[in-house]
Write a protein that holds these residues in place. Sequence first.
Motif, PDB file in Angstrom:
ATOM      1  N   ILE A  43       0.811  -1.215   0.000  1.00  0.00           N
ATOM      2  CA  ILE A  43       0.000   0.000   0.000  1.00  0.00           C
ATOM      3  C   ILE A  43       0.849   1.270   0.000  1.00  0.00           C
ATOM      4  N   ARG A  44       2.038   1.229   0.585  1.00  0.00           N
ATOM      5  CA  ARG A  44       2.870   2.434   0.589  1.00  0.00           C
ATOM      6  C   ARG A  44       3.404   2.733  -0.812  1.00  0.00           C
ATOM      7  N   TYR A  45       3.761   1.691  -1.563  1.00  0.00           N
ATOM      8  CA  TYR A  45       4.196   1.897  -2.942  1.00  0.00           C
ATOM      9  C   TYR A  45       3.012   2.289  -3.831  1.00  0.00           C
ATOM     10  N   ALA A  46       1.831   1.731  -3.531  1.00  0.00           N
ATOM     11  CA  ALA A  46       0.627   2.122  -4.272  1.00  0.00           C
ATOM     12  C   ALA A  46       0.325   3.600  -4.048  1.00  0.00           C
ATOM     13  N   ILE A  47       0.491   4.058  -2.806  1.00  0.00           N
ATOM     14  CA  ILE A  47       0.266   5.469  -2.499  1.00  0.00           C
ATOM     15  C   ILE A  47       1.281   6.339  -3.234  1.00  0.00           C
ATOM     16  N   GLY A  48       2.544   5.908  -3.254  1.00  0.00           N
ATOM     17  CA  GLY A  48       3.573   6.673  -3.950  1.00  0.00           C
ATOM     18  C   GLY A  48       3.282   6.819  -5.433  1.00  0.00           C
ATOM     19  N   ALA A  49       2.900   5.706  -6.091  1.00  0.00           N
ATOM     20  CA  ALA A  49       2.572   5.766  -7.515  1.00  0.00           C
ATOM     21  C   ALA A  49       1.322   6.599  -7.754  1.00  0.00           C
TER      22      ALA A  49
ATOM     23  N   VAL B  95      -4.362  16.433   4.814  1.00  0.00           N
ATOM     24  CA  VAL B  95      -3.820  15.364   5.655  1.00  0.00           C
ATOM     25  C   VAL B  95      -4.145  14.000   5.045  1.00  0.00           C
ATOM     26  N   LEU B  96      -5.386  13.815   4.600  1.00  0.00           N
ATOM     27  CA  LEU B  96      -5.774  12.551   3.981  1.00  0.00           C
ATOM     28  C   LEU B  96      -4.998  12.296   2.695  1.00  0.00           C
ATOM     29  N   SER B  97      -4.722  13.352   1.951  1.00  0.00           N
ATOM     30  CA  SER B  97      -3.955  13.203   0.719  1.00  0.00           C
ATOM     31  C   SER B  97      -2.563  12.669   1.008  1.00  0.00           C
ATOM     32  N   GLY B  98      -1.874  13.277   1.955  1.00  0.00           N
ATOM     33  CA  GLY B  98      -0.537  12.826   2.288  1.00  0.00           C
ATOM     34  C   GLY B  98      -0.514  11.481   2.970  1.00  0.00           C
ATOM     35  N   LEU B  99      -1.556  11.184   3.746  1.00  0.00           N
ATOM     36  CA  LEU B  99      -1.620   9.932   4.492  1.00  0.00           C
ATOM     37  C   LEU B  99      -1.991   8.752   3.618  1.00  0.00           C
ATOM     38  N   LEU B 100      -2.916   8.970   2.661  1.00  0.00           N
ATOM     39  CA  LEU B 100      -3.485   7.869   1.897  1.00  0.00           C
ATOM     40  C   LEU B 100      -3.190   7.931   0.404  1.00  0.00           C
ATOM     41  N   GLY B 101      -2.638   9.021  -0.072  1.00  0.00           N
ATOM     42  CA  GLY B 101      -2.299   9.116  -1.489  1.00  0.00           C
ATOM     43  C   GLY B 101      -3.492   9.181  -2.407  1.00  0.00           C
ATOM     44  N   ILE B 102      -4.614   9.705  -1.955  1.00  0.00           N
ATOM     45  CA  ILE B 102      -5.818   9.726  -2.783  1.00  0.00           C
ATOM     46  C   ILE B 102      -6.054  11.077  -3.438  1.00  0.00           C
TER      47      ILE B 102
END
Length: 278
Positions: A44-50, A170-177
């Motif tokens: 999930i962390r790599y998914a958030i990064g991409a 905050v949600l953007s940085g936390l979850l990458g959405i």
Amino acid sequence: MNSIELSALIFFVAGGAGFLGSLTGLGGGVVLTPVLTILFHVDIRYAIGATLVSVIATSSGAASAYVREGYSNVRIGMFLEIATTFGAITGAFLASRIPTSGLGVILGIALLYSAYLSMHPHEHGAESVPLDPLAGRLRLNSSYPTPVGWQVYRVRRVKTGFSVMFGAGVLSGLLGIGSGAFKVIAMDRAMRIPFKVSTTTSNFMIGVTAAASAGVYLSRGYIDPALAMPVMLGVATGSFHGAKRLAGAQPRVLRMVFATVVAVLAVEMIYNGIVGRI
């Protein structure tokens, strides 16, 4: 499946996410993070990064067209980005301190709430909420094109919208959405901005928000070029085509598509987070 076939499949999936994201103001990230995690079994962390990289691509692909056509309110976007940028940096630092299963559950709950709010819109009647003098001083009131001509609108509850935008960051940085869902909801519900203006202004904003937190993920090694490249290209292509379709789209249809897709992915993320599959 070899790496070329996998990249091609990710490209087409990302294209669909970008198309949906540009129409609804989601930025595609709200779809991509769960899809990469659930279907492609990406950490999930790599998914958030991409996804953060793709969110920047979405903003670049769709925002310019919306600004040119007169839908986006650039002054509102620049003002609210002050809050979302600080929130995005805060969320990116928090992400490394929360377990991946916890991130999945948080994302699912956030998506369910955004889907619920999207299906229960408020009327934008002038009599329901008083005019905000701050909107006048900041020159946030504007107009947007409709089939019958330009429609004037007035922004309300500026301080409330600004506060909600910090949480969206905050949600953007936390979850990458990209937090496009919450940006749209804040502008549509709190500030009473027309839905099409909210979605297009959200697309204008999400690139800046994502860039603020993407640097943190890059420094920690969570952005894999082999994954980020097909995701970015697919989202940019899909968002470009989605921008062309917005003028003829019905807000009610956009809300229904938004809520349905987000709700399904939310349930999947919560379930997989609880059972420990992510």
